[in-house]
Structures are given as structure tokens and as C-alpha cells.
Design an enzyme around this catalytic site. Structure first.
Site, PDB file in Angstrom:
ATOM      1  N   GLU A 128       0.722  -1.185  -0.029  1.00  0.00           N
ATOM      2  CA  GLU A 128       0.057  -0.014   0.021  1.00  0.00           C
ATOM      3  C   GLU A 128       0.841   1.285   0.057  1.00  0.00           C
ATOM      4  O   GLU A 128       0.685   2.030  -0.703  1.00  0.00           O
ATOM      5  CB  GLU A 128      -0.695   0.186   1.312  1.00  0.00           C
ATOM      6  N   THR A 181      -5.063   7.005  -5.276  1.00  0.00           N
ATOM      7  CA  THR A 181      -5.382   7.442  -3.905  1.00  0.00           C
ATOM      8  C   THR A 181      -4.194   8.570  -3.646  1.00  0.00           C
ATOM      9  O   THR A 181      -4.550   9.404  -2.673  1.00  0.00           O
ATOM     10  CB  THR A 181      -4.986   6.130  -3.190  1.00  0.00           C
TER      11      THR A 181
END
Length: 310
Positions: A128, A181
Site C-alpha cells: 500500500e 489514491t
């Protein structure tokens, strides 16, 4: 076992009021991955279907997550990874988390499960970090634990599994635009008013209580975001119309999935979830936006071994 094929679920992060701390796993959409042991030390991406993604280990989230696990393992060999990428990057339903979580979960199984779920989340968070510059856990935690999860703390990492009411269904629509993101985080404010904080904390507590108590009305009342949604929603076409129309169709609540552009709703029962899907479709058809749509039970297992019929 020398080889394992796994289903790596898509996820909904934030769940409206729980920015970076709440998430849930889906059952009807996810990546598929084959992981096998090799005698050569390291992690090697050997095949990617479905999307154009880096094959280099240090540029691929599953490779980076796998290396984090391998570094802490006594295993002297390595792993090969094949990815059938069915979650589109930038969709807002945990594309990078599925690859990261699937890789470390499968590796752990092949090694005889030396690592706990909490440790697997820590490894997957490195994937991530590669994808979004932030090692957040709200997607990878439900992908590994299944169901709903709460990240109570990041320092130290503390993850709580939350019960899932039996009749709860999610409907997710993905407008065919991409929002990274890392970009969507840059537009967020770094401070909030005390008034907004109090309202938000009340909703987080209400949502968790509603899930524990199987109180669908309380779940619906708690799906309100006063901090992130007002800023990010301007990037998503038709968001306000979707929110109004899905509530009229019977949804408990509606919000942005992760950083967007996907929009999610929660509903009591599959019939209502399908009605909500129809309302979403009609809304986007009216404004001329292409989309994908998914209706799913909550996946209470997380990453799981695939059988011949799935």
C-alpha cells in the site's frame, strides 16, 4: 503444498465515517493469484493478466509485500506469483490491497502459517505504501481478516474484527474514470473543527455498535461523513444524485469507496441491494457516464483458497 491459487477480495475502505480505520471485504469481485514456491531466493512476478502492471518485483505491490514477508521468514527459497488482475487500479475498491494481501496470505499458507494475520497486514501495508505513499491498513486488514475491521491504532498496529450482520449487502458502482489514491489524499485538509470531529466520532461508534447489535437502522444513521466526503465528492460525477436516488431505492446509506471514484451503498437484503443497483445504473445512464457495478454479500473469510468451482 508447493503451489496455491487464491481469491483476493476487493474491499471498501473508510465506510463513510471511518477514514483510514474502517473497511470491509467484498465477495463478488476480486483478483485471482497463483503463488508457488521456488528454490531461488526472492519474489518473482512471472505473469500478469487483465491489466498492464509492472513485472519488476520492487515496482509491483505484491512483490514488495512478498519481500517484506520473506525478509522476516526463515525460508531459504522464494516465490513466483501469477496475477489475474480483475480489480481495476484506481477504482477505489482496493486494487493494490488485493494484490498485496493475496500474495502474503498465500505465501504464509505455503510456509505452514508461521505469521499471524496482524503480521500479514503489516507486510501487505508495504504494498500500500508503494501504491499510495501511505502505509494504510483499512483495505488490507479486511482483505486478510474478512468481514469488517477496525484499525484501532497504527502505532502500535491494533486491528479489531467486527461482526457482520447476516443480511447486509453492498452495492458498488465504479464510474469509468480513475482517481489515484495519492492524488486524492493531497486535496484533504489536515485540520478539522471540533464540532465536525464530535459528529464523526459519534458516527464511528454508532456504526460499530450497529454492526455488533445487528441494528440496520443504526448502521444507516451512522453512514455519514462530515470530513472527507464533502471534499472528495466533487471529483466524482453524479455523486449527489447517486446518494439521493439510492436512499429512495432503500439503501441504508451511501458513501465514497476508499478514495473514489467508486460509490458504495449498504442495504438490508439482496433484493434491496439489487434495487439500489438499478437506481445507480439509471442515474449514470442519464448523465452519460460508463460504469461497472457489483452487488455482493460481505466476505467474512477474506483471502481464500480457490476450489475447482471458483
Amino acid at each position: 503444498m508447493e503451489e496455491l491459487k487464491v481469491f483476493c477480495p476487493a474491499t471498501i475502505a473508510n465506510v463513510s465515517c471511518g477514514f483510514d480505520v474502517l473497511g470491509l471485504a467484498l465477495d463478488s469481485v476480486g483478483d485471482e493469484m497463483i503463488v508457488r514456491k521456488t528454490s531461488e531466493k526472492g519474489v518473482f512476478i512471472t505473469k500478469i493478466k487483465g491489466q498492464q502492471l509492472p513485472m519488476e518485483t520492487n515496482k509491483n505491490v505484491s512483490g514488495v509485500a512478498g519481500l517484506a514477508l520473506l525478509e522476516k521468514s526463515d525460508y531459504q527459497g522464494g516465490f513466483e506469483i501469477e496475477i489475474d488482475k480483475k480489480i481495476k487500479p484506481g477504482s477505489g475498491i482496493g486494487s493494490s490491497a488485493a494484490s498485496s494481501a493475496g500474495a502474503v496470505w498465500a505465501m504464509n499458507q505455503l510456509l505452514g502459517k508461521p505469521f499471524s494475520n496482524l503480521e500479514l497486514v503489516q507486510f501487505a501495508m508495504q504494498g500500500e505504501k508503494l501504491a499510495s505513499d501511505v502505509a494504510h491498513a483499512d483495505n488490507v486488514a479486511p482483505a486478510i481478516y474478512g468481514g469488517f475491521t477496525l484499525v484501532r491504532s497504527y502505532q502500535p498496529l491494533d486491528i479489531i474484527s467486527i461482526p457482520t450482520p447476516e443480511e447486509l449487502f453492498a452495492t458498488v458502482i465504479h464510474p469509468q474514470i480513475e482517481i489515484k489514491t495519492s492524488d486524492s489524499r493531497k486535496i484533504l485538509k489536515t485540520t478539522i473543527t471540533l464540532e465536525k470531529g464530535i459528529r464523526q466520532w459519534g458516527n464511528v461508534g454508532g456504526l460499530v455498535a450497529g454492526l455488533f447489535q445487528n441494528d440496520y437502522s443504526l448502521i444507516g444513521r451512522s453512514l455519514q461523513d462530515y470530513i472527507v466526503e464533502p471534499i472528495r465528492s466533487i471529483l466524482i460525477p453524479g455523486f449527489d444524485a447517486i446518494k439521493i436516488n439510492t436512499r429512495e431505492a432503500g439503501a441504508l446509506g451511501c458513501g465514497i469507496s476508499g478514495s473514489g471514484p467508486s460509490i458504495f451503498t449498504l442495504s438490508k437484503g439482496e433484493h434491496t441491494a439489487l434495487q439500489v443497483a438499478d437506481a445507480m445504473k439509471e442515474t449514470y445512464k442519464a448523465i452519460g457516464v460508463d460504469f461497472d457495478i457489483h452487488v455482493s454479500k460481505i466476505n467474512v473469510e477474506g483471502v481464500k483458497r480457490m476450489t475447482d468451482d471458483r
